[in-house]
Design an enzyme around this catalytic site. Structure first.
Site, PDB file in Angstrom:
ATOM      1  N   GLU A  41      -4.895   5.272  -9.205  1.00 12.73           N
ATOM      2  CA  GLU A  41      -3.980   4.222  -8.751  1.00 12.73           C
ATOM      3  C   GLU A  41      -3.910   3.197  -9.869  1.00 12.73           C
ATOM      4  OE1 GLU A  41      -4.233   0.323  -5.907  1.00 12.73           O
ATOM      5  OE2 GLU A  41      -5.087   2.182  -5.086  1.00 12.73           O
ATOM      6  N   ARG A  90      -0.490  -4.861 -12.313  1.00 12.91           N
ATOM      7  CA  ARG A  90      -0.899  -6.222 -12.668  1.00 12.91           C
ATOM      8  C   ARG A  90      -0.797  -6.483 -14.169  1.00 12.91           C
ATOM      9  NH1 ARG A  90      -6.662  -7.247 -10.679  1.00 12.91           N
ATOM     10  NH2 ARG A  90      -6.918  -4.975 -10.669  1.00 12.91           N
ATOM     11  N   LYS A 104      -4.327   0.798   3.824  1.00 13.25           N
ATOM     12  CA  LYS A 104      -5.406   0.372   2.945  1.00 13.25           C
ATOM     13  C   LYS A 104      -6.146  -0.774   3.628  1.00 13.25           C
ATOM     14  CE  LYS A 104      -5.886  -1.950  -1.564  1.00 13.25           C
ATOM     15  NZ  LYS A 104      -5.150  -2.374  -2.782  1.00 13.25           N
TER      16      LYS A 104
END
Length: 320
Positions: free
Chosen positions: A41, A45, A129
């Site tokens: 993943e 950012r 999640k």
């Protein structure tokens, strides 16, 4: 559950990576693959995230690559166009979730309380999640929320380490855990890809937890089997326990009353999670004989043999 999420469930661990330098993308992916986790993943950012996903998806088309920290529908488009096969976000943004679902893209938004879970159910999600996992109450919080929301499954991320991952994975409502300890920022920035590979391999082996459970000896008949078991009992005090097909001497020696699989016999290896173990070993080129599978009353597989023999011994995995 979407096939991508089913694959994530079999993998058990999703490495969460923050890539600052594009030149790190390929060697990082290679290290994860060789370490036994062909999955990542890549968090959105950094400015390098989109192109890093594109590089990994192009160089390693079989790798399960996703985008994390996705906050807008625009980022969804950028990530998917680059090659991301799943989307992860830190919170539940209904607009982003609906957008992904309309396009058939698996999405796991961050949820940390019952209100979030109810929104997720309303949106038609089966997996969320749980973030930030440890800070939001950890496994106890997941268990508490699982009681009223029986159909929801979780992928906890945040504070997951090699020390607590098994406690999460042992809970059946957890499909996998996101973690970054094997790909921490310092290792990545220093280009320590061999160490990333080693830590990834260690993480997989800890998760699977392989242990020698017993050795099976093929006897010609029940009389010979009893004699062999008696010898172990006399030598080492391993008490005999006679069953329908075999006689055990203690817990570690099984003597078959008639020859079974394997030229000499068989070796039983126990695993924490049988289905994950099968998936990981098959991904490394091993093969299983489905006809040898055994199941419990709940139709959960409890044992299966490898097709290959090792040193004249058949090898089977059993669920701990």
């Amino acid at each position: 559950m979407h096939e991508v999420l089913e694959q994530i469930q079999k993998l058990g661990i999703v490495p969460v990576v923050k890539i600052d330098k594009l030149e790190d993308a390929k060697p990082l992916a290679q290290a994860l693959i060789e370490g036994g986790l062909p999955c990542a993943e890549v968090t959105f950012r950094t400015n390098a995230a989109e192109e890093a996903i594109r590089i990994i998806a192009s160089e390693f088309p079989d790798m399960l690559i996703g985008a994390g920290t996705v906050l807008t529908t625009g980022q969804v488009d950028r990530a998917v166009n680059a090659g991301a096969r799943f989307i992860v976000s830190p919170g539940l943004n209904p607009k982003v979730v609906k957008y992904c679902m309309e396009k058939g893209i698996p999405v796991t938004p961050g949820c940390s309380n019952p209100s979030d879970i109810e929104q997720a159910i309303e949106l038609g999600l089966e997996v969320v999640k749980f973030f930030p996992a440890e800070a939001a109450g950890g496994l106890n919080m997941i268990k508490a929320m699982s009681a009223p929301y029986v159909s929801m499954k979780f992928m906890p991320t945040g504070g997951i380490t090699e020390k607590n991952i098994l406690s999460y994975l042992d809970f059946p409502k957890v499909i996998a855990c996101g973690g970054s300890w094997m790909v921490n920022e310092t290792l990545l920035n220093n280009g320590e890809f061999d160490k990333i590979k080693a830590l990834t391999k260690d993480a997989v082996m800890k998760m699977l937890g392989f242990e020698l459970r017993h050795i099976g000896i093929n006897a010609k008949n029940e009389t010979e089997a009893d004699g062999i078991a008696s010898t172990f009992e006399n030598l080492f005090g391993f008490a005999k326990n006679t069953g329908n097909a075999s006689i055990f001497a203690g817990l570690g020696i099984e003597v078959m009353k008639v020859p079974y699989l394997g030229n000499h016999g068989h070796i039983a290896i126990a695993a924490n999670y049988l289905e994950r173990a099968v998936y990981h070993l098959e991904s490394r080129g091993f093969h299983f004989d489905e006809a040898t599978s055994k199941y419990d009353k709940g139709n959960k597989r409890t044992a299966v043999y490898l097709k290959e023999e090792i040193g004249g011994y058949a090898v089977h995995l059993i669920q701990k």
